[in-house]
Design a protein around this motif. Sequence first.
Motif, PDB file in Angstrom:
ATOM      1  N   TYR A 194       0.847  -1.190   0.000  1.00  0.00           N
ATOM      2  CA  TYR A 194       0.000   0.000   0.000  1.00  0.00           C
ATOM      3  C   TYR A 194       0.886   1.245   0.000  1.00  0.00           C
ATOM      4  N   HIS A 195       0.495   2.238  -0.797  1.00  0.00           N
ATOM      5  CA  HIS A 195       1.178   3.534  -0.797  1.00  0.00           C
ATOM      6  C   HIS A 195       0.162   4.605  -0.404  1.00  0.00           C
ATOM      7  N   PHE A 196       0.404   5.270   0.722  1.00  0.00           N
ATOM      8  CA  PHE A 196      -0.483   6.325   1.204  1.00  0.00           C
ATOM      9  C   PHE A 196       0.224   7.668   1.043  1.00  0.00           C
ATOM     10  N   ASP A 197      -0.503   8.616   0.456  1.00  0.00           N
ATOM     11  CA  ASP A 197       0.054   9.958   0.265  1.00  0.00           C
ATOM     12  C   ASP A 197       0.210  10.658   1.611  1.00  0.00           C
ATOM     13  N   LEU A 198       1.333  11.312   1.798  1.00  0.00           N
ATOM     14  CA  LEU A 198       1.626  11.933   3.088  1.00  0.00           C
ATOM     15  C   LEU A 198       0.880  13.261   3.255  1.00  0.00           C
ATOM     16  N   GLU A 199       0.701  13.981   2.127  1.00  0.00           N
ATOM     17  CA  GLU A 199       0.095  15.313   2.206  1.00  0.00           C
ATOM     18  C   GLU A 199      -1.428  15.269   2.185  1.00  0.00           C
ATOM     19  N   LYS A 200      -1.997  14.434   1.274  1.00  0.00           N
ATOM     20  CA  LYS A 200      -3.451  14.391   1.122  1.00  0.00           C
ATOM     21  C   LYS A 200      -4.129  13.378   2.052  1.00  0.00           C
ATOM     22  N   GLY A 201      -3.331  12.393   2.474  1.00  0.00           N
ATOM     23  CA  GLY A 201      -3.925  11.366   3.334  1.00  0.00           C
ATOM     24  C   GLY A 201      -4.806  10.396   2.582  1.00  0.00           C
ATOM     25  N   ILE A 202      -4.432  10.091   1.351  1.00  0.00           N
ATOM     26  CA  ILE A 202      -5.260   9.188   0.545  1.00  0.00           C
ATOM     27  C   ILE A 202      -4.434   7.956   0.129  1.00  0.00           C
ATOM     28  N   LEU A 203      -5.148   6.923  -0.318  1.00  0.00           N
ATOM     29  CA  LEU A 203      -4.489   5.751  -0.903  1.00  0.00           C
ATOM     30  C   LEU A 203      -4.138   6.108  -2.344  1.00  0.00           C
ATOM     31  N   VAL A 208      -2.441  -2.773  -9.107  1.00  0.00           N
ATOM     32  CA  VAL A 208      -3.887  -3.005  -9.116  1.00  0.00           C
ATOM     33  C   VAL A 208      -4.665  -1.691  -9.132  1.00  0.00           C
ATOM     34  N   PHE A 209      -4.205  -0.725  -8.329  1.00  0.00           N
ATOM     35  CA  PHE A 209      -4.960   0.529  -8.173  1.00  0.00           C
ATOM     36  C   PHE A 209      -4.004   1.715  -8.195  1.00  0.00           C
ATOM     37  N   THR A 210      -4.423   2.774  -8.892  1.00  0.00           N
ATOM     38  CA  THR A 210      -3.709   4.052  -8.828  1.00  0.00           C
ATOM     39  C   THR A 210      -4.722   5.161  -8.613  1.00  0.00           C
ATOM     40  N   TYR A 211      -4.325   6.158  -7.897  1.00  0.00           N
ATOM     41  CA  TYR A 211      -5.235   7.226  -7.478  1.00  0.00           C
ATOM     42  C   TYR A 211      -5.742   8.061  -8.661  1.00  0.00           C
ATOM     43  N   GLY A 212      -7.030   8.325  -8.678  1.00  0.00           N
ATOM     44  CA  GLY A 212      -7.645   9.215  -9.661  1.00  0.00           C
ATOM     45  C   GLY A 212      -8.805   9.945  -9.004  1.00  0.00           C
ATOM     46  N   ASN A 213      -8.479  10.704  -7.951  1.00  0.00           N
ATOM     47  CA  ASN A 213      -9.500  11.379  -7.128  1.00  0.00           C
ATOM     48  C   ASN A 213     -10.489  10.379  -6.514  1.00  0.00           C
ATOM     49  N   ASP A 214      -9.985   9.174  -6.207  1.00  0.00           N
ATOM     50  CA  ASP A 214     -10.875   8.136  -5.665  1.00  0.00           C
ATOM     51  C   ASP A 214     -10.174   7.319  -4.579  1.00  0.00           C
ATOM     52  N   PRO A 245     -12.719   3.969  -4.168  1.00  0.00           N
ATOM     53  CA  PRO A 245     -11.750   3.596  -5.216  1.00  0.00           C
ATOM     54  C   PRO A 245     -12.344   2.709  -6.307  1.00  0.00           C
ATOM     55  N   ARG A 246     -11.759   2.840  -7.510  1.00  0.00           N
ATOM     56  CA  ARG A 246     -12.084   1.968  -8.636  1.00  0.00           C
ATOM     57  C   ARG A 246     -10.792   1.344  -9.136  1.00  0.00           C
ATOM     58  N   VAL A 247     -10.910   0.113  -9.648  1.00  0.00           N
ATOM     59  CA  VAL A 247      -9.729  -0.539 -10.251  1.00  0.00           C
ATOM     60  C   VAL A 247      -9.835  -0.534 -11.769  1.00  0.00           C
ATOM     61  N   SER A 248     -10.884   0.090 -12.306  1.00  0.00           N
ATOM     62  CA  SER A 248     -11.057   0.170 -13.755  1.00  0.00           C
ATOM     63  C   SER A 248     -11.581   1.549 -14.116  1.00  0.00           C
ATOM     64  N   LYS A 296     -23.245   7.191  -6.031  1.00  0.00           N
ATOM     65  CA  LYS A 296     -22.354   7.300  -7.181  1.00  0.00           C
ATOM     66  C   LYS A 296     -21.075   8.035  -6.778  1.00  0.00           C
ATOM     67  N   GLY A 297     -20.001   7.305  -6.651  1.00  0.00           N
ATOM     68  CA  GLY A 297     -18.689   7.941  -6.495  1.00  0.00           C
ATOM     69  C   GLY A 297     -18.289   8.313  -5.088  1.00  0.00           C
ATOM     70  N   THR A 298     -19.229   8.733  -4.241  1.00  0.00           N
ATOM     71  CA  THR A 298     -18.864   9.142  -2.879  1.00  0.00           C
ATOM     72  C   THR A 298     -19.845   8.564  -1.869  1.00  0.00           C
ATOM     73  N   LEU A 299     -19.386   8.513  -0.638  1.00  0.00           N
ATOM     74  CA  LEU A 299     -20.231   8.060   0.466  1.00  0.00           C
ATOM     75  C   LEU A 299     -20.411   9.215   1.452  1.00  0.00           C
ATOM     76  N   LYS A 300     -21.613   9.358   1.975  1.00  0.00           N
ATOM     77  CA  LYS A 300     -21.872  10.397   2.958  1.00  0.00           C
ATOM     78  C   LYS A 300     -21.665   9.832   4.365  1.00  0.00           C
ATOM     79  N   VAL A 301     -20.979  10.617   5.188  1.00  0.00           N
ATOM     80  CA  VAL A 301     -20.684  10.166   6.553  1.00  0.00           C
ATOM     81  C   VAL A 301     -21.021  11.297   7.521  1.00  0.00           C
ATOM     82  N   ASN A 302     -21.702  10.925   8.565  1.00  0.00           N
ATOM     83  CA  ASN A 302     -21.981  11.887   9.638  1.00  0.00           C
ATOM     84  C   ASN A 302     -21.845  11.127  10.952  1.00  0.00           C
TER      85      ASN A 302
END
Length: 445
Positions: free
Chosen positions: A42-51, A64-70, A141-144, A179-185
Amino acid sequence: MILRKIAAVLFVILPLLLFGTEPIKVTRSDEEIVVLTRFKEYHFDLEKGILKDFYTLVEGRKHVFTYGNDGFDVLDEGTPLKMIEEPIVTGKGKTPEGFSDEVSIVYNYGYVKKIFTIKNDENYLFFVDIESSKPVEITIPRVSLDPSTDRYVENYFASFNPKSRTLVLVKHDEGLRFKGTLKVNGQKRFTIFMGPNKRTLIKKAFPTDYEILMKTLGNIPGFNRWYDSVFYGLVWFFWWLKDLTKSFGWAIVLFTLVVRLVLYPLYHAQTKSLINMRKLQPRIEAIKKKYKDPAKQQEALLKLYKEAGVNPASGCLMLLIQLPIFILLWSVIRYYVEEFAYSGGFLIWKDLSAGGFANNWLFLVITIVASYYTTLLTSQDARTAWQGLIMSIIFPFLFIGLPSGLFLYYTTNTLIQLAVTYYTYKRYKIKGITTRELLGLPKKA
């Protein structure tokens, strides 16, 4: 006598020893945090805090996966949040090399905290916990890049890549389509499967929802292969053997025995053909001496084969028929490489997923010794024995880099073949050659 000697050697050199698994390793640079397990990276970005990237390490490093705003971005009304402090790495089972149990990376955005948790096991699962004091959105995330391979199944999001045959499943327990995002509260945990399309691991990850997931994923073009019904039939049968024996090592041994029984008609036909050819050998040699002309010799041999009802090529035909079956069975054993690594070992082998000379040297020795005696039993002269012996020595070296679980299957099969050959040739009173005859030494006085 030969089998008793081999059994005695095995009894002496196979004491029961169990070993632990490799720890999770964590490295940190100016740009990223890398978490490395036995089969995942796993590679986690240090600045954005994302996979930002994910690799599988089975049979080589595979992207398998590369970041694309996901990559599990945290959004507040569509705006990505920024961290207020450096991420913190914690874990369970601290060792000098890393963590034996699990690793967590904590990102703090002020009113939102995001925690990635990776466990040290055979599955391709990881967890994302969100703790927020106000409503936010999380990207998934998406793998395709092809959205037609996405599926939304009530509490799950799925993305499948037909080319790499990799999959991401996000369990969100929202009970909503999105679609694309999850809402969390408040507080929410997401369970993510990201890796190869291995149904046994998916079932272990999501046992209660497995059937509905497979039904939905099966509608994605390329998800099912034409031979899956046969392949997964064997995969689940092997899984049943593992549950029965409580050991992947013994499951492989039992699996090999069952396979030999199922394929008995093919092996019997092959052995019968070899025995018939051996019985004809004196008449074949007589024809070769009588006819020096190749055409006349061939004509006489064909006449002999016809009269005896023997096809000299039938032995090769049986081998060709068995080859695709052997490859299929081999692929079933290879399928379980992750479970081999975390199954706790087998006899002196701490990890049946490991390969190389250090892990397979004993299998290599046993296989060569067994093949040596099989060659002596089935050979009629020193020349053919040496030909068979050279092949018996070279062939196992081709498997030296493969996982020990695969070599265990090959070795067990070789030992069974020696036992069957010994019994058959004794029954039909067919003699092979001795070691002295192989080396061209005179008989003992």
